[in-house]
Design a protein around this motif. Structure first.
Motif, mmCIF file in Angstrom:
data_model
loop_
_atom_site.group_PDB
_atom_site.id
_atom_site.type_symbol
_atom_site.label_atom_id
_atom_site.label_comp_id
_atom_site.label_asym_id
_atom_site.label_seq_id
_atom_site.Cartn_x
_atom_site.Cartn_y
_atom_site.Cartn_z
ATOM 1 N N CYS A 39 0.616 -1.403 0.195
ATOM 2 C CA CYS A 39 0.429 0.149 0.433
ATOM 3 C C CYS A 39 0.742 1.052 0.127
ATOM 4 O O CYS A 39 2.035 1.407 0.017
ATOM 5 N N TYR A 40 0.699 3.046 -0.670
ATOM 6 C CA TYR A 40 1.024 3.325 -0.623
ATOM 7 C C TYR A 40 0.012 4.780 -0.268
ATOM 8 O O TYR A 40 -0.941 4.363 -0.651
ATOM 9 N N PHE A 41 1.057 5.559 -0.047
ATOM 10 C CA PHE A 41 0.084 7.225 0.619
ATOM 11 C C PHE A 41 0.327 7.404 -0.819
ATOM 12 O O PHE A 41 1.046 7.933 -2.249
ATOM 13 N N LYS A 42 -1.552 8.206 -1.684
ATOM 14 C CA LYS A 42 -1.802 8.741 -2.637
ATOM 15 C C LYS A 42 -2.062 10.456 -3.042
ATOM 16 O O LYS A 42 -2.319 11.154 -1.513
ATOM 17 N N ASN A 43 -0.960 11.198 -3.461
ATOM 18 C CA ASN A 43 -1.684 12.057 -3.110
ATOM 19 C C ASN A 43 -2.179 13.173 -4.445
ATOM 20 O O ASN A 43 -2.187 14.158 -4.742
ATOM 21 N N HIS A 44 -2.671 11.946 -5.089
ATOM 22 C CA HIS A 44 -3.699 12.352 -6.679
ATOM 23 C C HIS A 44 -4.671 11.113 -6.338
ATOM 24 O O HIS A 44 -5.405 10.612 -5.332
ATOM 25 N N THR A 45 -6.562 12.104 -7.252
ATOM 26 C CA THR A 45 -7.776 10.945 -7.093
ATOM 27 C C THR A 45 -7.555 11.043 -8.945
ATOM 28 O O THR A 45 -7.067 12.059 -9.737
ATOM 29 N N PHE A 46 -8.450 10.192 -9.390
ATOM 30 C CA PHE A 46 -8.482 10.157 -10.752
ATOM 31 C C PHE A 46 -10.128 10.801 -10.893
ATOM 32 O O PHE A 46 -10.919 10.316 -10.364
ATOM 33 N N LYS A 47 -10.232 10.761 -12.565
ATOM 34 C CA LYS A 47 -11.424 11.568 -12.296
ATOM 35 C C LYS A 47 -11.180 11.406 -13.920
ATOM 36 O O LYS A 47 -10.404 11.107 -14.666
ATOM 37 N N ALA A 48 -12.709 11.189 -14.856
ATOM 38 C CA ALA A 48 -13.039 10.672 -16.261
ATOM 39 C C ALA A 48 -14.703 11.334 -16.500
ATOM 40 O O ALA A 48 -14.665 11.168 -16.229
ATOM 41 N N ILE A 49 -14.074 11.215 -18.656
ATOM 42 C CA ILE A 49 -14.754 11.820 -18.468
ATOM 43 C C ILE A 49 -15.538 10.774 -19.750
ATOM 44 O O ILE A 49 -14.200 10.340 -20.395
ATOM 45 N N THR A 50 -16.827 10.287 -19.725
ATOM 46 C CA THR A 50 -17.493 9.425 -20.706
ATOM 47 C C THR A 50 -18.237 10.006 -21.742
ATOM 48 O O THR A 50 -18.860 11.611 -21.072
ATOM 49 N N ARG A 51 -18.658 9.242 -21.993
ATOM 50 C CA ARG A 51 -20.045 9.977 -23.387
ATOM 51 C C ARG A 51 -21.202 9.195 -23.270
ATOM 52 O O ARG A 51 -20.497 7.611 -24.523
ATOM 53 N N GLY A 52 -21.973 9.070 -23.684
ATOM 54 C CA GLY A 52 -22.952 8.200 -24.463
ATOM 55 C C GLY A 52 -22.845 7.889 -25.493
ATOM 56 O O GLY A 52 -22.340 8.515 -26.169
ATOM 57 N N VAL A 53 -23.688 6.436 -25.674
ATOM 58 C CA VAL A 53 -23.587 6.111 -27.637
ATOM 59 C C VAL A 53 -24.613 6.493 -28.449
ATOM 60 O O VAL A 53 -25.723 6.722 -27.765
ATOM 61 N N SER A 54 -23.885 6.946 -29.933
ATOM 62 C CA SER A 54 -24.271 7.391 -29.965
ATOM 63 C C SER A 54 -25.944 6.429 -31.023
ATOM 64 O O SER A 54 -25.075 5.820 -30.976
ATOM 65 N N ARG A 55 -27.504 6.600 -30.866
ATOM 66 C CA ARG A 55 -27.656 5.416 -31.670
ATOM 67 C C ARG A 55 -27.771 5.888 -33.461
ATOM 68 O O ARG A 55 -28.021 4.690 -33.912
ATOM 69 N N SER A 56 -26.750 6.751 -33.283
ATOM 70 C CA SER A 56 -26.226 6.501 -34.856
ATOM 71 C C SER A 56 -24.871 5.519 -35.283
ATOM 72 O O SER A 56 -24.410 6.056 -36.503
ATOM 73 N N ILE A 57 -24.520 5.195 -34.423
ATOM 74 C CA ILE A 57 -23.214 4.805 -33.580
ATOM 75 C C ILE A 57 -23.054 3.965 -35.362
ATOM 76 O O ILE A 57 -21.593 3.768 -35.583
ATOM 77 N N THR A 58 -23.962 3.499 -35.898
ATOM 78 C CA THR A 58 -23.256 1.738 -36.930
ATOM 79 C C THR A 58 -22.823 3.319 -38.691
ATOM 80 O O THR A 58 -22.073 2.498 -38.714
ATOM 81 N N ALA A 59 -23.557 4.325 -38.290
ATOM 82 C CA ALA A 59 -22.947 5.427 -39.431
ATOM 83 C C ALA A 59 -21.184 6.024 -39.379
ATOM 84 O O ALA A 59 -20.716 6.894 -39.707
ATOM 85 N N CYS A 60 -20.700 4.805 -38.534
ATOM 86 C CA CYS A 60 -19.047 5.197 -37.643
ATOM 87 C C CYS A 60 -18.306 6.010 -38.567
ATOM 88 O O CYS A 60 -18.391 4.599 -39.664
ATOM 89 N N GLU A 61 -16.983 6.600 -38.265
ATOM 90 C CA GLU A 61 -15.914 6.667 -39.129
ATOM 91 C C GLU A 61 -15.330 5.664 -39.637
ATOM 92 O O GLU A 61 -15.408 4.802 -37.980
ATOM 93 N N LEU A 62 -14.855 4.946 -39.986
ATOM 94 C CA LEU A 62 -14.030 3.311 -41.155
ATOM 95 C C LEU A 62 -12.793 3.852 -41.274
ATOM 96 O O LEU A 62 -12.898 4.580 -42.515
ATOM 97 N N THR A 63 -11.962 3.013 -40.614
ATOM 98 C CA THR A 63 -10.546 3.455 -41.949
ATOM 99 C C THR A 63 -10.087 1.870 -42.682
ATOM 100 O O THR A 63 -9.502 1.704 -43.118
#
Length: 314
Positions: A39-63
């Motif tokens: 175990c070790y002392f933490k001097n930070h915390t983690f945060k994250a941004i997420t985003r919902g799934v588009s209903r049009s995801i099937t039209a996504c960019e593809l390479t």
């Protein structure tokens, strides 16, 4: 900016794994394998941004992939599991709503590079996705100074892998040399070094590169030039699991794709804990684990400050 030549690397650090156990967390099919760590002392915390799934995801960019039907409901469920894992890890989530105008908007990592000192907004290589950036910027500007990259320089956040003060940046179908140079000009004043990496397969650098710990990277050397990672322990994914190199990591916890058991065994000796997730629907959209979040650190304030009754804090 000179791009280093290709140099094939072997698999380093293949040692016997420590004793591992498995657990499940409530409300999820996700499994976790962990090793005993100090175990070790933490001097930070983690945060994250997420985003919902588009209903049009099937039209996504593809390479690189052929278009397949993407099951929206299943994708939304997989993202729910993903967010559940981040919460299990103690990550504070900020979730943006889906936007059906942008089929790829759930791949929020591509829009920005969030560092401790600054947030660099991407100049996305797929023109149809550039509207996603301003929406994310409005959220990030609440807690970070903003810098921007503009066309004809292009840079996707999915082409940036941070290891300490080094930013490995993929020269890919979405990120060009001008974008890499622009990022370098922004971050060098904060003490970062930008290291270009040639990507010759897969959409982004993160498609073939993930972080296991501060000294260890997981790579698919058939999809990128492994030579810039000299000095780091390199774990190379098996040929039969080419998509497995991408990871998400919070301190000593690492997540890999569920469908890559040999890669899990490869990583086991170097991770404090390993979780696995099914992202099969996002894979059809050329998405990886890290694409689905913008994870960043925040320093904890007022650590170990003495206090008591009458000190004005109660």
């Amino acid at each position: 900016m000179e791009l280093p030549g290709y140099l094939e690397q072997g698999i380093f650090g293949m040692t016997s794994p420590r004793v591992a156990v498995e657990e499940s967390f409530p409300g999820s099919n996700t499994s976790s394998r962990f090793n005993t760590q100090q175990c070790y002392f933490k001097n930070h915390t983690f945060k994250a941004i997420t985003r919902g799934v588009s209903r049009s995801i099937t039209a996504c960019e593809l390479t690189y992939r052929s278009r397949e039907h993407i099951d929206y409901e299943k994708a939304a469920f997989q993202l729910q599991r993903y967010c559940q894992l981040l919460r299990k890890w103690g990550v504070d989530l900020m979730t943006m709503p889906a936007n059906d105008t942008y089929p790829d908007a759930c791949f929020v990592q591509d829009t920005a590079i969030i560092l401790d000192e600054v947030c660099v907004m991407a100049s996305m290589g797929a023109e149809a996705r550039r509207g996603e950036v301003s929406e994310v910027e409005r959220m990030v500007s609440r807690f970070r100074r903003i810098q921007r990259i503009f066309p004809p320089a292009t840079l996707d956040g999915g082409d940036v892998v941070q290891v300490g003060k080094r930013l490995f940046v993929g020269l890919s179908s979405r990120t060009n040399a001008r974008g890499i140079a622009a990022l370098g000009q922004i971050v060098e004043s904060f003490g970062y070094t930008v290291v270009p990496v040639r990507v010759n397969g897969g959409l982004h650098l993160t498609t073939g590169c993930g972080i296991v710990n501060d000294e260890t990277v997981l790579l698919n050397p058939r999809w990128l030039d492994a030579s810039p990672f000299i000095g780091l322990r390199q774990l190379h994914v098996p040929e039969e699991e080419p998509w497995a190199a991408n990871t998400i990591r919070v301190d000593d916890a690492v997540c890999l794709e569920e469908a890559a058991p040999r890669t899990v065994d490869l990583v086991q000796p170097y991770a404090g804990s390993i979780d696995t997730l099914d992202i099969s629907e996002f894979r059809k959209a050329e998405g990886s684990l890290s694409c689905l979040s913008l994870i960043y650190k925040e320093a904890l304030q007022n650590q170990n400050v003495p206090g008591g009754i009458g000190d004005g804090k109660h």
